[in-house]
Design an enzyme around this catalytic site. Structure first.
Site, PDB file in Angstrom:
ATOM      1  N   ARG A 101       0.819  -1.210   0.000  1.00 50.86           N
ATOM      2  CA  ARG A 101       0.000   0.000   0.000  1.00 50.86           C
ATOM      3  C   ARG A 101       0.850   1.256   0.000  1.00 50.86           C
ATOM      4  O   ARG A 101       1.919   1.313   0.605  1.00 50.86           O
ATOM      5  CB  ARG A 101      -0.887   0.017   1.248  1.00 50.86           C
ATOM      6  CG  ARG A 101      -1.803   1.234   1.313  1.00 50.86           C
ATOM      7  CD  ARG A 101      -2.673   1.196   2.540  1.00 50.86           C
ATOM      8  NE  ARG A 101      -2.018   1.870   3.657  1.00 50.86           N
ATOM      9  CZ  ARG A 101      -2.609   2.084   4.823  1.00 50.86           C
ATOM     10  NH1 ARG A 101      -3.837   1.660   5.051  1.00 50.86           N
ATOM     11  NH2 ARG A 101      -1.970   2.699   5.778  1.00 50.86           N
ATOM     12  N   CYS A 103      -0.050   5.388   0.881  1.00 47.13           N
ATOM     13  CA  CYS A 103      -1.100   6.253   1.425  1.00 47.13           C
ATOM     14  C   CYS A 103      -0.521   7.655   1.541  1.00 47.13           C
ATOM     15  O   CYS A 103       0.483   7.854   2.224  1.00 47.13           O
ATOM     16  CB  CYS A 103      -1.571   5.747   2.781  1.00 47.13           C
ATOM     17  SG  CYS A 103      -2.997   6.649   3.434  1.00 47.13           S
TER      18      CYS A 103
END
Length: 123
Positions: A101, A103
């Protein structure tokens, strides 16, 4: 290459597809907190919006023949990094396989929402 479209997630708000399947992978466009039935953003808090976005991502993945468990990468955009901990708690409920991920906080998101997520998943 195959275009994916479902009425269980919001229609694209621009010249793009909800997702594309190519090479055994599905690439979803960024999902925001639009309710697919009303076409409106009714959620106002980071909690409500994160749940709605994750539900929209799930619907697009399922229409692609994939699922949240097959996600290998997400890219998450927050309007305010102060929402990170709250976002993380809700995100973890949906992405239990812990995909890779990124972010980041951004200045503004479409329709002034608080969160957007796009994914790459196996079909």
């Amino acid at each position: 290459m195959k275009i994916v479209s479902t009425t269980n997630a919001p229609s694209a708000i621009g010249p793009y597809s909800q997702a594309i399947i190519s090479g055994g992978m599905v690439y979803t466009s960024g999902q925001i907190a639009i309710d697919p039935q009303s076409g409106n953003i009714s959620a106002t808090t980071i909690e409500e919006q994160t749940h709605r976005v994750c539900q929209n991502v799930k619907a697009v993945l399922e229409a692609s023949g994939s699922s949240l468990d097959k996600v290998v990468k997400t890219v998450c955009f927050l309007a305010d990094m102060n929402d990170f901990a709250t976002f993380n708690g809700i995100y973890a409920q949906y992405f239990t396989s812990k995909p890779a991920r990124s972010c980041v906080a951004v200045k503004t998101l479409p329709k002034n929402v608080l969160v957007e997520i796009d994914t790459v998943a196996e079909v």
